[in-house]
Design a protein around this motif. Sequence first.
Motif, PDB file in Angstrom:
ATOM      1  N   ARG A 179       0.829  -1.208   0.000  1.00 39.30           N
ATOM      2  CA  ARG A 179       0.000   0.000   0.000  1.00 39.30           C
ATOM      3  C   ARG A 179       0.862   1.257   0.000  1.00 39.30           C
ATOM      4  NH1 ARG A 179      -3.477  -3.229   3.422  1.00 39.30           N
ATOM      5  NH2 ARG A 179      -2.373  -2.532   5.293  1.00 39.30           N
ATOM      6  N   ALA A 180       1.983   1.233   0.780  1.00 38.85           N
ATOM      7  CA  ALA A 180       2.870   2.399   0.814  1.00 38.85           C
ATOM      8  C   ALA A 180       3.519   2.625  -0.552  1.00 38.85           C
ATOM      9  CB  ALA A 180       3.938   2.200   1.888  1.00 38.85           C
ATOM     10  N   GLU A 181       3.962   1.530  -1.202  1.00 43.60           N
ATOM     11  CA  GLU A 181       4.573   1.669  -2.520  1.00 43.60           C
ATOM     12  C   GLU A 181       3.562   2.159  -3.544  1.00 43.60           C
ATOM     13  OE1 GLU A 181       6.335  -2.030  -3.492  1.00 43.60           O
ATOM     14  OE2 GLU A 181       7.937  -1.873  -1.995  1.00 43.60           O
ATOM     15  N   ALA A 182       2.332   1.700  -3.434  1.00 44.94           N
ATOM     16  CA  ALA A 182       1.298   2.163  -4.358  1.00 44.94           C
ATOM     17  C   ALA A 182       1.038   3.658  -4.176  1.00 44.94           C
ATOM     18  CB  ALA A 182       0.011   1.369  -4.149  1.00 44.94           C
ATOM     19  N   ALA A 183       1.026   4.109  -2.896  1.00 47.29           N
ATOM     20  CA  ALA A 183       0.826   5.538  -2.630  1.00 47.29           C
ATOM     21  C   ALA A 183       2.005   6.353  -3.149  1.00 47.29           C
ATOM     22  CB  ALA A 183       0.633   5.764  -1.127  1.00 47.29           C
ATOM     23  N   ALA A 184       3.232   5.834  -2.942  1.00 46.54           N
ATOM     24  CA  ALA A 184       4.408   6.538  -3.443  1.00 46.54           C
ATOM     25  C   ALA A 184       4.403   6.613  -4.964  1.00 46.54           C
ATOM     26  CB  ALA A 184       5.675   5.831  -2.953  1.00 46.54           C
ATOM     27  N   GLU A 185       4.011   5.529  -5.605  1.00 50.58           N
ATOM     28  CA  GLU A 185       3.931   5.527  -7.069  1.00 50.58           C
ATOM     29  C   GLU A 185       2.914   6.544  -7.563  1.00 50.58           C
ATOM     30  OE1 GLU A 185       3.041   2.425 -10.775  1.00 50.58           O
ATOM     31  OE2 GLU A 185       2.892   1.771  -8.682  1.00 50.58           O
ATOM     32  N   GLN A 186       1.788   6.626  -6.876  1.00 50.37           N
ATOM     33  CA  GLN A 186       0.770   7.602  -7.252  1.00 50.37           C
ATOM     34  C   GLN A 186       1.290   9.030  -7.083  1.00 50.37           C
ATOM     35  OE1 GLN A 186      -2.875   7.106  -5.136  1.00 50.37           O
ATOM     36  NE2 GLN A 186      -3.997   8.607  -6.343  1.00 50.37           N
ATOM     37  N   ALA A 187       2.048   9.270  -5.989  1.00 47.76           N
ATOM     38  CA  ALA A 187       2.606  10.608  -5.774  1.00 47.76           C
ATOM     39  C   ALA A 187       3.631  10.946  -6.852  1.00 47.76           C
ATOM     40  CB  ALA A 187       3.247  10.672  -4.391  1.00 47.76           C
ATOM     41  N   LEU A 188       4.460   9.955  -7.239  1.00 46.32           N
ATOM     42  CA  LEU A 188       5.437  10.186  -8.299  1.00 46.32           C
ATOM     43  C   LEU A 188       4.760  10.474  -9.633  1.00 46.32           C
ATOM     44  CD1 LEU A 188       8.094   7.427  -7.469  1.00 46.32           C
ATOM     45  CD2 LEU A 188       8.340   9.894  -7.218  1.00 46.32           C
ATOM     46  N   ARG A 189       3.678   9.765  -9.903  1.00 45.36           N
ATOM     47  CA  ARG A 189       2.939  10.020 -11.139  1.00 45.36           C
ATOM     48  C   ARG A 189       2.378  11.442 -11.157  1.00 45.36           C
ATOM     49  NH1 ARG A 189       1.731   5.662 -14.356  1.00 45.36           N
ATOM     50  NH2 ARG A 189       2.230   3.591 -13.483  1.00 45.36           N
ATOM     51  N   ALA A 190       1.837  11.869  -9.989  1.00 50.62           N
ATOM     52  CA  ALA A 190       1.302  13.224  -9.910  1.00 50.62           C
ATOM     53  C   ALA A 190       2.414  14.254 -10.110  1.00 50.62           C
ATOM     54  CB  ALA A 190       0.618  13.434  -8.560  1.00 50.62           C
ATOM     55  N   GLU A 191       3.585  13.986  -9.487  1.00 52.80           N
ATOM     56  CA  GLU A 191       4.715  14.907  -9.646  1.00 52.80           C
ATOM     57  C   GLU A 191       5.195  14.939 -11.097  1.00 52.80           C
ATOM     58  OE1 GLU A 191       9.211  15.649  -7.810  1.00 52.80           O
ATOM     59  OE2 GLU A 191       7.933  14.022  -7.063  1.00 52.80           O
ATOM     60  N   LEU A 192       5.190  13.784 -11.755  1.00 54.93           N
ATOM     61  CA  LEU A 192       5.598  13.725 -13.156  1.00 54.93           C
ATOM     62  C   LEU A 192       4.652  14.527 -14.039  1.00 54.93           C
ATOM     63  CD1 LEU A 192       7.492  12.525 -15.281  1.00 54.93           C
ATOM     64  CD2 LEU A 192       6.003  10.520 -15.396  1.00 54.93           C
ATOM     65  N   GLU A 193       3.366  14.397 -13.769  1.00 53.67           N
ATOM     66  CA  GLU A 193       2.392  15.180 -14.526  1.00 53.67           C
ATOM     67  C   GLU A 193       2.607  16.673 -14.308  1.00 53.67           C
ATOM     68  OE1 GLU A 193       0.228  14.147 -16.724  1.00 53.67           O
ATOM     69  OE2 GLU A 193       0.867  12.062 -16.465  1.00 53.67           O
ATOM     70  N   GLN A 212       5.484  18.109 -13.528  1.00 55.93           N
ATOM     71  CA  GLN A 212       6.697  18.475 -14.240  1.00 55.93           C
ATOM     72  C   GLN A 212       6.444  18.628 -15.735  1.00 55.93           C
ATOM     73  OE1 GLN A 212       9.661  15.575 -13.231  1.00 55.93           O
ATOM     74  NE2 GLN A 212       9.935  16.324 -11.131  1.00 55.93           N
ATOM     75  N   LYS A 213       5.587  17.759 -16.263  1.00 54.21           N
ATOM     76  CA  LYS A 213       5.242  17.883 -17.689  1.00 54.21           C
ATOM     77  C   LYS A 213       4.556  19.222 -17.963  1.00 54.21           C
ATOM     78  CE  LYS A 213       4.766  12.963 -18.754  1.00 54.21           C
ATOM     79  NZ  LYS A 213       3.818  11.880 -19.171  1.00 54.21           N
ATOM     80  N   ALA A 214       3.650  19.617 -17.046  1.00 55.36           N
ATOM     81  CA  ALA A 214       2.958  20.891 -17.229  1.00 55.36           C
ATOM     82  C   ALA A 214       3.936  22.059 -17.137  1.00 55.36           C
ATOM     83  CB  ALA A 214       1.857  21.030 -16.180  1.00 55.36           C
ATOM     84  N   VAL A 215       4.887  22.012 -16.165  1.00 53.81           N
ATOM     85  CA  VAL A 215       5.894  23.075 -16.026  1.00 53.81           C
ATOM     86  C   VAL A 215       6.792  23.125 -17.264  1.00 53.81           C
ATOM     87  CG1 VAL A 215       7.897  23.821 -14.683  1.00 53.81           C
ATOM     88  CG2 VAL A 215       5.850  22.999 -13.519  1.00 53.81           C
ATOM     89  N   LYS A 216       7.167  21.937 -17.764  1.00 57.69           N
ATOM     90  CA  LYS A 216       8.012  21.887 -18.963  1.00 57.69           C
ATOM     91  C   LYS A 216       7.310  22.524 -20.149  1.00 57.69           C
ATOM     92  CE  LYS A 216      10.464  18.653 -21.952  1.00 57.69           C
ATOM     93  NZ  LYS A 216      10.738  17.222 -22.251  1.00 57.69           N
TER      94      LYS A 216
END
Length: 210
Positions: free
Chosen positions: A130-144, A146-150
């Motif tokens: 569950r913790a890894e799934a939450a971390a993965e979701q947070a990384l995906r949100a951060e990636l999105e 970063q894409k918007a900032v780029k």
Amino acid sequence: MSVDPMAYETQFFGFTPQTCMLRVYIAFQDYLFEMMLVVEGVMLKKLDGIPGCKISPSQIRKCTEKFLVFMKDHFDKLFAKMEEVLLQLVLNIPKNVLLPEDRVQEEYPYSKEEFQALQDELQQLQQQCRAEAAAEQALRAELEEQKAVKAELEKILQCFDGLENICREHGAGNFKESFALLTQSSKKLQDVLKDVEEKSKKMKQHDQLL
């Protein structure tokens, strides 16, 4: 009716042996009642054909009910014996017999402590998942994000490129140098504006004193 839960038999058959016996009992009882009604109907027809018969249908019904009670008592006694035999010899799994799905326990025996340790380890693994799934979701949100900032930075760079081209077309030289001069001029203007505002405040204070 037996009160033994017979859980192992239930696992094997897919139903409790007591439930099976109860259904057999109800089926036999229903057949007995139906048979009594058939006998009563035959007796009524036979007596109806005898001239001068003084036996009324109500008397026949009373006799049928008495006979039914007698039959039911004997049936219950016989069924109790039959139930005992079936539960012991037919619907019973001997203690030394192991079901195929439980043979793995015989091959890999474990104690209650080991089982509890496995349960604890399983719970920890579930929490980690569950913790890894939450971390993965947070990384995906951060990636999105970063894409918007780029994308915004690319727009700004395109805007700077456009301004640099305009400067070149109008002979303004290097855009970076022009931008630096523009920044310095803007800073000077801000300093002048600030100086004017301070002088204006002093003049207002002087006028108020007068």
